[in-house]
Design an enzyme around this catalytic site. Structure first.
Site, PDB file in Angstrom:
ATOM      1  N   CYS A 192     -49.189   7.654   3.115  1.00  0.00           N
ATOM      2  CA  CYS A 192     -50.417   8.219   2.550  1.00  0.00           C
ATOM      3  C   CYS A 192     -49.971   9.166   1.459  1.00  0.00           C
ATOM      4  CB  CYS A 192     -51.241   8.973   3.594  1.00  0.00           C
ATOM      5  SG  CYS A 192     -52.654   9.836   2.842  1.00  0.00           S
ATOM      6  N   CYS A 200     -52.375  12.699   1.342  1.00  0.00           N
ATOM      7  CA  CYS A 200     -52.141  13.783   2.307  1.00  0.00           C
ATOM      8  C   CYS A 200     -51.334  13.253   3.471  1.00  0.00           C
ATOM      9  CB  CYS A 200     -53.445  14.418   2.751  1.00  0.00           C
ATOM     10  SG  CYS A 200     -54.770  13.277   3.183  1.00  0.00           S
ATOM     11  N   SER A 201     -51.989  12.820   4.510  1.00  0.00           N
ATOM     12  CA  SER A 201     -51.264  12.293   5.662  1.00  0.00           C
ATOM     13  C   SER A 201     -52.195  11.455   6.520  1.00  0.00           C
ATOM     14  CB  SER A 201     -50.656  13.422   6.481  1.00  0.00           C
ATOM     15  OG  SER A 201     -51.649  14.387   6.753  1.00  0.00           O
ATOM     16  N   CYS A 202     -53.075  10.671   5.870  1.00  0.00           N
ATOM     17  CA  CYS A 202     -53.918   9.752   6.620  1.00  0.00           C
ATOM     18  C   CYS A 202     -52.993   8.818   7.398  1.00  0.00           C
ATOM     19  CB  CYS A 202     -54.811   8.951   5.672  1.00  0.00           C
ATOM     20  SG  CYS A 202     -55.966  10.001   4.760  1.00  0.00           S
TER      21      CYS A 202
END
Lengths: 200, 101
Positions: free
Chosen positions: A105, A108-110
């Protein structure tokens, strides 16, 4: 003020900011403390890569299930009772001798929380987020993986709406193994694409 | 960047608490998860501490929605600090009358 060690330990600044947020949001009735406890219990203790490993093991064992995953992964994963909380769509990407899939991702950090729990530290790092797109072969080398030049590497950039689960290749020598035994071969990294399933 | 060892989902209690607040608010319909990701992603672009970015993103979302001003939150934070500093060790820490739930 004098510090006499008689009073309670004062939490660090971030913890106090979070306490302030929680107090205000509960007071306004925007969140329910019982619901907060349930979320922490779910993601802190219950959900993890062992959920995803069950999906992969069934995909390896049951061609009809694999077909359902291909058509509508969100629904096929929900057959296990694993359902997304943010309304995200799940998509499975299958590794083959010709194609290796890698999930990132960049924003961000999906991450596919529903089946893998919360992401590891390296997944959240800017190094991984930027390098996975620019130099995926370099990233795989960082993880100790050698992927032949004849193998196409596909990078999947997750979003808030779409999360990807890699179906790693089934290791040789696993014919006749039960789903439970197969699941034990499926690592978190193998479902992100920075690793392979373990040989028994 | 390296192969990861098994990790705990949350390293500190407040990591779990801020995570639950953001997820809980989205489930309650206060914002959508794509809205959260847009704000959080903007904070992540500066690549500070991951969990501090959760706090900053949530504070921003509440402010822009008129649900919490920085002054509201500062006052509550100060009240919590005072509660910890004035509660004898071993007793439950509670907010003063003005802020009690």
């Amino acid at each position: 003020m004098p510090h006499d060690h008689e009073h309670s330990h004062v939490p660090a600044d971030p913890a106090l900011r979070v306490k302030a947020l929680e107090t205000l949001l509960v007071k306004k009735g925007l969140v329910d403390p019982a619901a907060l406890d349930e979320i922490i219990e779910t993601y802190g203790n219950k959900v993890g890569p062992h959920y995803g490993a069950q999906i992969v093991a069934r995909a390896w064992s049951d061609p009809a299930y694999l077909e359902r995953l291909r058509k509508d992964a969100t629904a096929a994963i929900a057959e296990f009772g694993f359902t997304g909380r943010q309304g995200e769509h799940m998509v499975v990407v299958e590794n083959t001798p010709q194609v290796h899939n890698l999930v990132v991702c960049t924003l961000c950090s999906c991450y596919p929380w529903t089946v893998l729990g919360l992401p590891p530290v390296w997944y959240k790092s800017s190094a991984y987020r930027s390098k996975a797109v620019i130099d995926p072969r370099g990233v795989l080398a960082d993880f100790g993986m050698e992927i032949g030049d004849d193998v196409e590497i596909r990078v999947w950039d997750s979003t808030a709406e779409i999360r990807y689960l890699v179906i790693p290749m089934r290791p040789d020598g696993t014919d006749g193994m039960s789903e439970a035994d197969l699941a034990a071969l499926v690592t978190r990294e193998s479902m992100i694409g920075t690793g392979l399933a373990v040989h028994p | 960047m390296s192969r990861s060892e098994p990790e705990r989902a949350f390293e500190e209690p407040w990591h779990a608490e801020i995570f639950a607040l953001a997820v809980g608010l989205s489930e309650a319909g206060v914002f959508t998860w794509p809205e959260w990701a847009e704000t959080f992603g903007r904070h992540r672009a500066r690549d500070g501490d991951y969990w501090l970015d959760w706090i900053a993103a949530l504070e921003e979302m509440l402010k822009t929605r008129g649900l919490a001003t920085p002054a509201d939150l500062d006052a509550l934070k100060a009240a919590w600090r005072q509660a910890y500093e004035t509660t004898p060790h071993g007793q439950p820490v509670l907010l003063g009358e003005d802020n009690r739930l």
